[in-house]
Each structure stands twice: as C-alpha cells, then as structure tokens.
Enzyme design. Structure first.
Site, PDB file in Angstrom:
ATOM      1  CG  HIS A  37      -2.100  -0.870   1.113  1.00 49.50           C
ATOM      2  ND1 HIS A  37      -3.364  -0.475   1.437  1.00 49.50           N
ATOM      3  CD2 HIS A  37      -2.212  -2.144   0.693  1.00 49.50           C
ATOM      4  CE1 HIS A  37      -4.215  -1.463   1.217  1.00 49.50           C
ATOM      5  NE2 HIS A  37      -3.529  -2.496   0.772  1.00 49.50           N
ATOM      6  CE1 TYR A  73      -5.030   3.857   8.885  1.00 47.82           C
ATOM      7  CE2 TYR A  73      -5.478   3.792  11.239  1.00 47.82           C
ATOM      8  CZ  TYR A  73      -4.760   3.350  10.146  1.00 47.82           C
ATOM      9  OH  TYR A  73      -3.771   2.397  10.315  1.00 47.82           O
ATOM     10  N   PRO A 111      -3.613   0.295  18.903  1.00 49.90           N
ATOM     11  CG  PRO A 111      -5.381  -1.110  18.383  1.00 49.90           C
ATOM     12  CD  PRO A 111      -4.752  -0.389  19.517  1.00 49.90           C
ATOM     13  CE  LYS A 132       4.730   3.219  13.341  1.00 50.79           C
ATOM     14  NZ  LYS A 132       4.401   2.617  12.055  1.00 50.79           N
ATOM     15  CE1 TYR A 191      -0.863   3.735   9.593  1.00 49.56           C
ATOM     16  CE2 TYR A 191       0.005   2.952   7.497  1.00 49.56           C
ATOM     17  CZ  TYR A 191      -0.933   2.885   8.504  1.00 49.56           C
ATOM     18  OH  TYR A 191      -1.943   1.962   8.435  1.00 49.56           O
TER      19      TYR A 191
HETATM   20  P1  FAD Z   1       2.242 -11.767  21.312  1.00 53.72           P
HETATM   21  O1  FAD Z   1       1.813 -11.761  19.900  1.00 53.72           O
HETATM   22  O2  FAD Z   1       1.263 -11.410  22.367  1.00 53.72           O
HETATM   23  O3  FAD Z   1       2.860 -13.200  21.603  1.00 53.72           O
HETATM   24  C1  FAD Z   1       3.163 -13.628  22.898  1.00 53.72           C
HETATM   25  C2  FAD Z   1       3.058 -15.126  22.965  1.00 53.72           C
HETATM   26  O4  FAD Z   1       3.436 -15.572  24.264  1.00 53.72           O
HETATM   27  C3  FAD Z   1       1.645 -15.632  22.724  1.00 53.72           C
HETATM   28  O5  FAD Z   1       1.648 -16.655  21.762  1.00 53.72           O
HETATM   29  C4  FAD Z   1       1.192 -16.123  24.086  1.00 53.72           C
HETATM   30  O6  FAD Z   1       0.290 -17.212  24.006  1.00 53.72           O
HETATM   31  C5  FAD Z   1       2.516 -16.543  24.703  1.00 53.72           C
HETATM   32  N1  FAD Z   1       2.510 -16.541  26.158  1.00 53.72           N
HETATM   33  C6  FAD Z   1       1.883 -15.687  27.008  1.00 53.72           C
HETATM   34  N2  FAD Z   1       2.117 -16.026  28.280  1.00 53.72           N
HETATM   35  C7  FAD Z   1       2.920 -17.102  28.243  1.00 53.72           C
HETATM   36  C8  FAD Z   1       3.486 -17.916  29.265  1.00 53.72           C
HETATM   37  N3  FAD Z   1       3.269 -17.665  30.564  1.00 53.72           N
HETATM   38  N4  FAD Z   1       4.265 -18.968  28.896  1.00 53.72           N
HETATM   39  C9  FAD Z   1       4.490 -19.229  27.571  1.00 53.72           C
HETATM   40  N5  FAD Z   1       3.956 -18.499  26.575  1.00 53.72           N
HETATM   41  C10 FAD Z   1       3.184 -17.445  26.907  1.00 53.72           C
HETATM   42  N6  FAD Z   1       0.767  -4.227  15.317  1.00 53.72           N
HETATM   43  C11 FAD Z   1       1.276  -3.810  14.136  1.00 53.72           C
HETATM   44  O7  FAD Z   1       2.496  -3.683  14.010  1.00 53.72           O
HETATM   45  N7  FAD Z   1       0.470  -3.503  13.055  1.00 53.72           N
HETATM   46  C12 FAD Z   1      -0.883  -3.601  13.159  1.00 53.72           C
HETATM   47  O8  FAD Z   1      -1.572  -3.374  12.157  1.00 53.72           O
HETATM   48  C13 FAD Z   1      -1.445  -3.993  14.408  1.00 53.72           C
HETATM   49  N8  FAD Z   1      -2.783  -4.115  14.547  1.00 53.72           N
HETATM   50  C14 FAD Z   1      -3.282  -4.649  15.705  1.00 53.72           C
HETATM   51  C15 FAD Z   1      -4.650  -4.795  15.812  1.00 53.72           C
HETATM   52  C16 FAD Z   1      -5.178  -5.322  16.993  1.00 53.72           C
HETATM   53  C17 FAD Z   1      -6.652  -5.456  17.109  1.00 53.72           C
HETATM   54  C18 FAD Z   1      -4.326  -5.737  18.049  1.00 53.72           C
HETATM   55  C19 FAD Z   1      -4.889  -6.349  19.301  1.00 53.72           C
HETATM   56  C20 FAD Z   1      -2.975  -5.582  17.939  1.00 53.72           C
HETATM   57  C21 FAD Z   1      -2.437  -5.027  16.782  1.00 53.72           C
HETATM   58  N9  FAD Z   1      -1.073  -4.852  16.638  1.00 53.72           N
HETATM   59  C22 FAD Z   1      -0.552  -4.345  15.484  1.00 53.72           C
HETATM   60  C23 FAD Z   1      -0.172  -5.249  17.733  1.00 53.72           C
HETATM   61  C24 FAD Z   1       0.439  -6.638  17.549  1.00 53.72           C
HETATM   62  O9  FAD Z   1      -0.569  -7.598  17.323  1.00 53.72           O
HETATM   63  C25 FAD Z   1       1.266  -7.019  18.793  1.00 53.72           C
HETATM   64  O10 FAD Z   1       2.091  -5.938  19.122  1.00 53.72           O
HETATM   65  C26 FAD Z   1       2.108  -8.274  18.550  1.00 53.72           C
HETATM   66  O11 FAD Z   1       1.304  -9.423  18.642  1.00 53.72           O
HETATM   67  C27 FAD Z   1       3.255  -8.398  19.556  1.00 53.72           C
HETATM   68  O12 FAD Z   1       3.945  -9.610  19.342  1.00 53.72           O
HETATM   69  P2  FAD Z   1       4.653 -10.358  20.544  1.00 53.72           P
HETATM   70  O13 FAD Z   1       5.302 -11.552  19.947  1.00 53.72           O
HETATM   71  O14 FAD Z   1       5.479  -9.406  21.315  1.00 53.72           O
HETATM   72  O15 FAD Z   1       3.474 -10.767  21.527  1.00 53.72           O
HETATM   73  C1  DHB Z   2      -4.988  -3.056  10.847  1.00 51.73           C
HETATM   74  C2  DHB Z   2      -4.749  -2.908  12.187  1.00 51.73           C
HETATM   75  C3  DHB Z   2      -4.388  -1.671  12.685  1.00 51.73           C
HETATM   76  O1  DHB Z   2      -4.157  -1.510  14.001  1.00 51.73           O
HETATM   77  C4  DHB Z   2      -4.240  -0.585  11.849  1.00 51.73           C
HETATM   78  O2  DHB Z   2      -3.900   0.613  12.369  1.00 51.73           O
HETATM   79  C5  DHB Z   2      -4.466  -0.740  10.499  1.00 51.73           C
HETATM   80  C6  DHB Z   2      -4.839  -1.990   9.996  1.00 51.73           C
HETATM   81  C7  DHB Z   2      -5.382  -4.397  10.336  1.00 51.73           C
HETATM   82  O3  DHB Z   2      -5.519  -5.307  11.157  1.00 51.73           O
HETATM   83  O4  DHB Z   2      -5.566  -4.541   9.120  1.00 51.73           O
END
Ligand code: FAD
Ligand code: DHB
Length: 392
Positions: free
Chosen positions: A72, A196, A288, A292, A380
């Site tokens: 995009h 947005y 979100p 980021k 962004y």
């Molecule tokens: P997580 O993905 O949370 O992974 C952690 C893992 O550890 C999980 O699998 C969990 O089950 C495991 N775990 C937890 N506790 C334990 C334990 N005690 N023992 C063993 N394992 C454990 N980010 C973006 O960059 N772009 C986006 O567009 C974006 N959109 C988002 C939209 C939504 C609705 C949400 C909720 C988040 C969004 N994010 C986005 C954020 C992104 O999803 C998270 O920042 C990302 O998942 C972080 O990755 P992580 O590996 O640090 O943590």
């Molecule tokens: C999506 C998630 C976001 O948090 C965002 O800012 C833009 C797109 C997505 O899940 O597609």
C-alpha cells in the site's frame, strides 16, 4: 535440557528471534503456553512496515508475504464529509507498507523453524523463569531448561515481566476510555486502501487481508461485550461511520471472526533484568491506531539478535548492555505516534467541544500541510533501523 537462549512465547517476537538466532548459529528453545492451532489462528495485526518486510525477506521467510501481501502506498483519513489521501509515494518515496496478517507471519515462521529442526514446545502453560541474575533457567511441566539468556517474548500478560523483582522496573502507562471491536468479513474490500474514519459516532477503520477478505474495526465502549454486537449492528455502525463521503458504499457479507481489544499505552523500563531480556508486547504496548506493535516487536528482536551474535562471537556484552536503551528510542517514538493517531481520530468526551475543535484543526493541518502529512507518513511507514543514531 540446555540451550543458549530460552525463549518464552511463540508470537511474532519469540518466533522471529528463534529464527534469526538460528541463522547466526545460536541455539534456542521456544516455550509457548497455547497450542499451535491457537497461535496460528489468532487474528491481530495487519500492517507491516517497510523495515519489517525487509527483515522477513532478508531472513528468507518472506516468500508467501511477497506473493500474497498487499503493498500500500497511501492511506485515507476521512472526516467532516470528505476523504483525504496521505500519499506515501510522494511524501516518503520508496517506502510503503504491506498488508499481511500477523497470523500468516506466525504460520510462516513456525513452518520454517520446524523445517530447520527448531524446537518449539506448544501447550506449555506453566513456565516459570528462575535465577535471573546468573545461571538462569526455566521450569515447566516437571522439566528444567538451562540457558545463558532468557528472552521474555510472552506478550503483555506473560510471566517474564512479573518475574522481575519489585522496584526494578519503571512503568509508564496510559489507558484510553474505549476499546476496538475487530471483525474479519468474507467480502471484497470496499476501497483499495485503508480508511481511518473519524466521526461523531466514534472511530472506524476499513482494512483488508486479501481481495476476498476485509478487516474492520470500530471504536466501542471499554466494557463492550461481543454479545452486544450482533452482525446487523456491526454493519449498521460501520455504514454510519464509513459511508460519510459521496459515492462510498460498504460491501457487506458474512462475518467470519470477531475480537475485542483494550486500548492501552505501556512501557516497562529497562527492558532487561540480569539475564532476562524483554521483547515486544512483554515490554511495551501501544494502542493499535498507529499499527506499530508487531513492527516494534520485530525491531526489538533484530537488536537482540545482533547483541547476542556479538556476545557469542567475541564474548563482549557491549551490545547486550545497550539493548534496552537502543530499543527504547524507537519504542518511545512509536508510543508518541500511536498516542497521537489515537487522539486525532477517536471520539473522547462528547461534552468537550474545545477538544473536538482542536482535533478538527489538527486533522485539517495534517491533510493540508506537506510538512504535517510527511510527519504522519514517515512514522506510519516506519522509521529506519538506525533511527536515533547520531547524524554526520
Ligand atoms: P504476542 O503476539 O502477544 O505473543 C506472545 C506469545 O506468548 C503468545 O503466543 C502467548 O500465548 C505466549 N505466552 C503468554 N504467556 C505465556 C506464558 N506464561 N508462557 C508461555 N507463553 C506465553 N501491530 C502492528 O504492528 N500492526 C498492526 O496493524 C497492528 N494491529 C493490531 C490490531 C489489533 C486489534 C491488536 C490487538 C494488535 C495489533 N497490533 C498491530 C499489535 C500486535 O498484534 C502485537 O504488538 C504483537 O502481537 C506483539 O507480538 P509479541 O510476539 O510481542 O506478543
Ligand atoms: C490493521 C490494524 C491496525 O491496528 C491498523 O492501524 C491498520 C490496519 C489491520 O488489522 O488490518
């Protein structure tokens, strides 16, 4: 059992760390509380920064992303009855984002780790970190995993950050008075780019996963329950918040998944205690709106990989000692950007006309000034990995 790096959590941070370490000849074991099916199906992020795409490609795990991900070159800000495009190709030439679901990144990384003989133990819900100052180890299901370093990649609700003694971490936090309801729908996107949309009924976001699947988000009250949101209500609200410019019609279809997310800003400093290093959501959370969180997790593990490669190559802890400070520069930039995007686009207190006027004024500025639009665009698409380094 013994390994060099014991990784807690098989989210994007833990899996990518394990793969990047493998490419440097460093051994790791990943312990994940949930099942493989669960982590592969959990619908979350969708927007990958240019730098994240580059890291995945360079690490040889970008093949499916390159084939199926959607590049995009702009986003739309919609408010006051009009849409305003932020054109990345003009404002930040050569940089773009790729829309590719987080669970697809997770699937690609798991497949690659397992194909390379990597060790990921799923369904291990009782991990406990021990002896963080020296000779650390993890216990789980009657087993013991000794390691040189523990990487806490276990997300916001994990076990690693709480295992750091009281008083060590400084916590910086802000909660927002709303949540996001997210859906995946089996319908073609209603526009080519992300929208947005800010309006009096609250924020809405139009996104997508493929030419057949759309992703939408709605600002909802912080205590909302999925039971309050039957399909008809979701579509009615999306229509009301997105069909606000002439000629735009939402394509509706079956909703195939739904989720609720709290909106929170959070940083724990430093991102290290003794031999425990925190990465990704375990150390910091952003709302979100700026897309980021996943990108920060990737940036953290990239820094951690370099630091561990330095340790094993030369015995020097210099990069590891700098890990937290190096990551926190980018983390705080993303904190500000995510807070700013959230503040710009959501409905806060409807009894605060002054705040609403400020928001409109700022939106007018961002959509009319090249300088302000460039600020949004460069944040962004993601700042370069040497962001924060002194310039010549
Ligand atoms: P997580 O993905 O949370 O992974 C952690 C893992 O550890 C999980 O699998 C969990 O089950 C495991 N775990 C937890 N506790 C334990 C334990 N005690 N023992 C063993 N394992 C454990 N980010 C973006 O960059 N772009 C986006 O567009 C974006 N959109 C988002 C939209 C939504 C609705 C949400 C909720 C988040 C969004 N994010 C986005 C954020 C992104 O999803 C998270 O920042 C990302 O998942 C972080 O990755 P992580 O590996 O640090 O943590
Ligand atoms: C999506 C998630 C976001 O948090 C965002 O800012 C833009 C797109 C997505 O899940 O597609």
């Amino acid at each position: 059992m013994r390994t060099q790096v014991g990784i807690v959590g098989a989210g994007p941070a833990g899996l990518l760390l394990s793969h990047l370490l493998h490419l440097r000849g460093i051994d790791s074991v990943v312990l994940e509380a949930r099942s493989r099916e669960y982590v592969e199906q959990r619908v979350r992020a969708g927007v990958l920064e240019q730098g994240t795409v580059d890291v995945l490609n360079e690490a040889g795990v970008g093949e499916r992303m390159s084939a199926e991900g959607l590049p995009h070159h702009g986003i739309e800000l919609r408010y006051g009855g009009a849409g305003h495009r932020i054109p990345f190709e003009r404002l930040v030439p050569g940089r773009a984002i790729t829309v590719y679901g987080q669970q697809e990144v997770v699937k690609d990384l798991i497949a690659r780790r397992l194909a390379d003989g990597g060790k990921i133990l799923f369904d291990v819900p009782d991990v406990v970190p021990h002896s963080l100052e020296a000779d650390p180890y993890l216990t789980f299901q009657g087993e013991r995993l000794d390691c040189d370093i523990i990487a806490g990649c276990d997300g916001f609700h994990g076990v690693c950050r709480p295992s750091i003694p009281d008083g060590v971490l400084s916590i910086f936090q802000r909660d927002y008075p709303f949540a996001w309801l997210g859906i995946l729908a089996q319908v073609p996107p209603s526009a080519e780019e992300l929208i947005y949309s800010r309006g009096d009924r609250g924020f809405a976001l139009h996104s997508m996963r493929s030419p057949e699947i759309s992703r939408f988000y709605l600002q909802v009250p912080p205590d909302a329950s999925l039971d309050d949101w039957p399909d008809e209500r979701i579509w009615a609200e999306l229509r009301a918040r997105l069909e606000t410019v002439p000629g735009f019609a939402l394509t509706e279809g079956p909703i195939i998944s739904r989720d609720l997310s709290a909106m929170r800003s959070f940083v724990a400093e430093p991102m290290r205690y003794g031999r425990l290093y925190l990465a990704g959501d375990a150390a910091h959370i952003v709302p979100p709106t700026g897309a980021k969180g996943l990108n920060l997790a990737v940036a953290d593990v990239r820094v951690l990989t370099e630091a561990l490669a330095g340790l094993y190559a030369t015995g020097s802890t210099e990069l590891l000692d700098a890990y937290s400070a190096t990551c926190l520069k980018r983390v705080w930039r993303a904190q500000h950007f995510s807070w700013w995007m959230t503040t710009l686009l959501h409905t806060f207190d409807t009894d605060d006309p002054y705040g609403r006027r400020l928001q409109t004024s700022h939106l007018d500025y961002v959509t009319s000034s090249e300088a302000a639009a460039t600020t949004l665009a460069e944040n962004y698409v993601g700042l370069p990995f040497d962001f924060g380094a002194p310039r010549d």
